[in-house]
Structure formats: C-alpha cells, structure tokens
Write a protein that holds these residues in place. Structure first.
Motif, PDB file in Angstrom:
ATOM      1  N   GLY A 236       0.982  -1.069   0.118  1.00 40.88           N
ATOM      2  CA  GLY A 236      -0.114   0.053  -0.060  1.00 40.88           C
ATOM      3  C   GLY A 236       0.770   1.449  -0.200  1.00 40.88           C
ATOM      4  O   GLY A 236       1.666   1.330  -0.848  1.00 40.88           O
ATOM      5  N   ASP A 237       0.486   2.112   1.066  1.00 35.88           N
ATOM      6  CA  ASP A 237       1.421   3.333   0.978  1.00 35.88           C
ATOM      7  C   ASP A 237       2.396   3.260   1.959  1.00 35.88           C
ATOM      8  O   ASP A 237       2.914   4.231   2.594  1.00 35.88           O
ATOM      9  N   ARG A 238       2.717   2.125   2.629  1.00 38.90           N
ATOM     10  CA  ARG A 238       3.966   1.927   3.536  1.00 38.90           C
ATOM     11  C   ARG A 238       5.023   1.140   3.102  1.00 38.90           C
ATOM     12  O   ARG A 238       4.936   0.064   2.361  1.00 38.90           O
ATOM     13  N   LEU A 239       6.148   1.468   3.665  1.00 39.12           N
ATOM     14  CA  LEU A 239       7.539   0.692   3.528  1.00 39.12           C
ATOM     15  C   LEU A 239       7.831   0.390   4.692  1.00 39.12           C
ATOM     16  O   LEU A 239       7.989   0.888   5.652  1.00 39.12           O
ATOM     17  N   THR A 240       7.983  -1.169   4.691  1.00 36.50           N
ATOM     18  CA  THR A 240       8.455  -1.844   6.000  1.00 36.50           C
ATOM     19  C   THR A 240       9.618  -2.492   5.703  1.00 36.50           C
ATOM     20  O   THR A 240      10.235  -3.040   4.764  1.00 36.50           O
ATOM     21  N   ILE A 241      10.625  -1.934   6.849  1.00 39.36           N
ATOM     22  CA  ILE A 241      12.096  -2.292   6.722  1.00 39.36           C
ATOM     23  C   ILE A 241      12.318  -3.316   7.897  1.00 39.36           C
ATOM     24  O   ILE A 241      12.028  -3.042   9.007  1.00 39.36           O
ATOM     25  N   THR A 242      12.839  -4.461   7.543  1.00 41.53           N
ATOM     26  CA  THR A 242      13.090  -5.583   8.586  1.00 41.53           C
ATOM     27  C   THR A 242      14.609  -5.961   8.611  1.00 41.53           C
ATOM     28  O   THR A 242      15.095  -5.832   7.605  1.00 41.53           O
ATOM     29  N   TYR A 243      14.976  -5.673   9.969  1.00 32.22           N
ATOM     30  CA  TYR A 243      16.351  -5.933  10.217  1.00 32.22           C
ATOM     31  C   TYR A 243      16.557  -7.396  10.560  1.00 32.22           C
ATOM     32  O   TYR A 243      16.005  -7.813  11.483  1.00 32.22           O
TER      33      TYR A 243
END
Length: 338
Positions: free
Chosen positions: A68-75
């Motif tokens: 959607g309109d979100r960027l998820t960054i996973t470490y």
C-alpha cells in the motif's frame, strides 16, 4: 527478449524489492531510491554523506518491502530468529514536508536537498548501525546527471548555466521547465535505470566454485532480461523497446563495479562466502571501458524516453533491441571516470 525480473530499491543501498510491474518516471521507477541513509562526514564536520554498501557492508541486512502506502524495513542480523523480526514502518509519501528539516545531500558531486524524516527513524537505524544515522526523503528534489546523457557526447554533461538561468531555475514553477532537457535522478548513483541480462549473470556463475550461482541481487539492477543472445552483448546496446505501448529506455553508459560485489549478503561482512572474490574474477576480462578502466563492467545505465514517462513495464513483457551501437560507449562522470 523478455523481462524476467523487475526491481525497485526504496532506500538506496539497502536490499531491493522484486515487483511484478513498475512505472517509468523521469528519475527512475516509481519508488526507486526515494530515500537515502546519511551519516556524519568526518572530513567535513557538520555535514552528512550518503551511506553505501561498499563502505558499510551491514546495509545488506536490512530488507524493505512495500504494501500500500507503507514501506516496511526488517532488520535481520546473522543468527536472528524469523519469529522475532525488528521492523520499522515508513510512509512512502511523507506528509507535511514543510515541517521536516531540510538536509544537504551531495552524491558524486551532484548536490540536492533531502528531508530529514525525524528522530523516530534516525534512532531506529542509529541503534542498529551503532552510529548516528539520518533517514532522508528526496521530496521531488532531483539531482542533475553529470555524466552520460541521451543524445549527447559521452564526455559532456549538462551545459553550464548563466546567472539568469540559475536564478530562474530556483523558481518553483519555472525551474522544472528549464530542467526538462537535463537528465535528473533521485538518490540513484549515475542514471535512473540499470539493465542486465541472464546470460551475463550465468557467465559470472561459471567463474565461481562448482555448485555456486551468482546472487543476482548483488548487481542491484532494475531490469533483468531473458534472452537467447550470448553473454555481454548488452555492452553494445543503445536502446530497448518494451511491449506494444511504445515504452523505450535509452542506454547511455556502462556500469563499473566496485567491492560491494564481495559482500556476503547472509552475514553482512565483506570478502566472505563462496563468491567473496567475484570482483577479482570479473577484473580478468571485463575491464572493457576506458572511462572506468580499473573497474569491471556489468550492465548498462539508461534513461526512459520522454514519451515513456508514466508507462508501466511488466514481468514477461516482450523487449526488442531497437538500437545497437557500433562501439562500446565510454563512461563519463566528473570525479568518477578515468
């Protein structure tokens, strides 16, 4: 030929996102390199410099995804449990840019402005890198391309501006009109697009130990093409036409490779793993561009034609070579080329 993979990289130098389709814009695929991570510039106190995998190899441990309109960054550091991810959500189109602090960003002598996303995001990255980090958003502030441009000599960048043009370029409405013919990018290195082919990727794998395949993600391409042509024919490509809609990408320069190819994407360390010496292996016969004579070449930089802006490329679409160069182009960028 056909498109076999499409990639966007929302945050420069973090991992990319493979996507089924992508929209062409003047600055690159929509969402590509719209964010950049900055660290203090020790040589220039009070200034910031962009972070890159070649200098900070642990950047490959951050995995972006778009929904959607979100960027998820996973470490995902080595040994971490998949059931306990460390994640950060970032709005793809931040609101109220006027309320964000503007920060100078200078990449390869091409300056622009970015917007500091704020302490929440800075702290999350800073805690994981172990030093102060800023997440900056481009905010439609393009950078000029100083090197290879469509239709211009390979040793000529943008024309210098006179005093009047400089003043007019600073105006919000008139400025973009004056810049229309100049190549612009967001936080990409040297061009909006990077194209590579499966045969050339397979040729790299042949240089590695038996049973090891080259990790395509290390080349950070936007477009991977499936073709029956032999490896490295793309060195001479000048233009590609996509599907039936008339979309074209004008290929202008070669991509010289650096030590980021030697980073182990599983550990975030440089020079480890079974393909840790791939840069050295390519240097034997792929230093084919006198404009970057110490770096092996893999892939072609390109720009979308003006008529192509807003068009969408899709995985599986047919691709035709619409222009072939008689000689290899010579890479040019002040301060980077030889």
């Amino acid at each position: 030929m056909r498109i076999s993979q499409l990639w966007v990289y929302p945050v420069k130098s973090l991992r990319g996102c493979v996507v089924p389709q992508a929209m062409l814009t003047k600055e690159g695929f929509y969402l590509d390199r719209r964010f950049v991570l900055l660290q203090p510039d020790e040589e220039n106190p009070g200034h910031w410099k962009h972070m890159a995998v070649s200098r900070i190899s642990q950047m490959v441990l951050f995995h972006p995804s778009v929904s959607g309109d979100r960027l998820t960054i996973t470490y995902r550091p080595p040994g971490s449990a998949p059931a306990d991810p460390q994640t950060l959500e970032v709005p793809l189109e931040p609101e109220n840019l006027a309320q964000l602090r503007r920060v100078d960003v200078n990449m390869h002598s091409s300056p622009t402005k970015g917007f500091d996303m704020g302490e929440k995001y800075s702290k999350w990255f800073s805690d994981r890198f172990g030093f102060k980090v800023i997440l900056a958003y481009w905010g439609n502030n393009p950078r000029l391309v100083l090197g290879n441009l469509p239709g211009k000599p390979t040793t000529q960048g943008p024309k210098p501006k006179n005093a009047f043009t400089k003043v007019m370029s600073s105006l919000p409405i008139i400025g973009p009109m004056l810049e229309e013919d100049d190549g612009v990018i967001a936080f990409n290195d040297c061009a909006p697009y990077l194209v590579i082919t499966e045969p050339s990727l397979a040729d790299v794998s042949k240089r590695l130990p038996p049973g090891v395949e080259m990790d395509v993600t290390k080349f950070r391409a936007n477009i991977l093409l499936k073709t029956s042509d032999p490896a490295w024919v793309e060195d001479f490509w000048g233009e590609l036409a996509f599907g039936d809609g008339g979309a074209k990408i004008l290929l202008t320069g070669n991509c010289g490779r650096c030590k980021s190819l030697n980073v182990d994407y599983n550990t975030g360390e440089s020079g480890t793993g079974r393909d840790g010496e791939v840069l050295k292996l390519l240097q034997k016969d792929r230093r084919v561009d006198q404009g970057t004579k110490y770096s092996p070449i893999f892939g072609r930089y390109g720009f979308a034609s003006k008529e192509s802006e807003g068009m969408v490329l899709k995985v599986g679409s047919e691709v035709i070579l619409s222009k072939r160069n008689e000689e290899r182009t010579r890479f040019y960028w002040p301060g980077l080329s030889t």
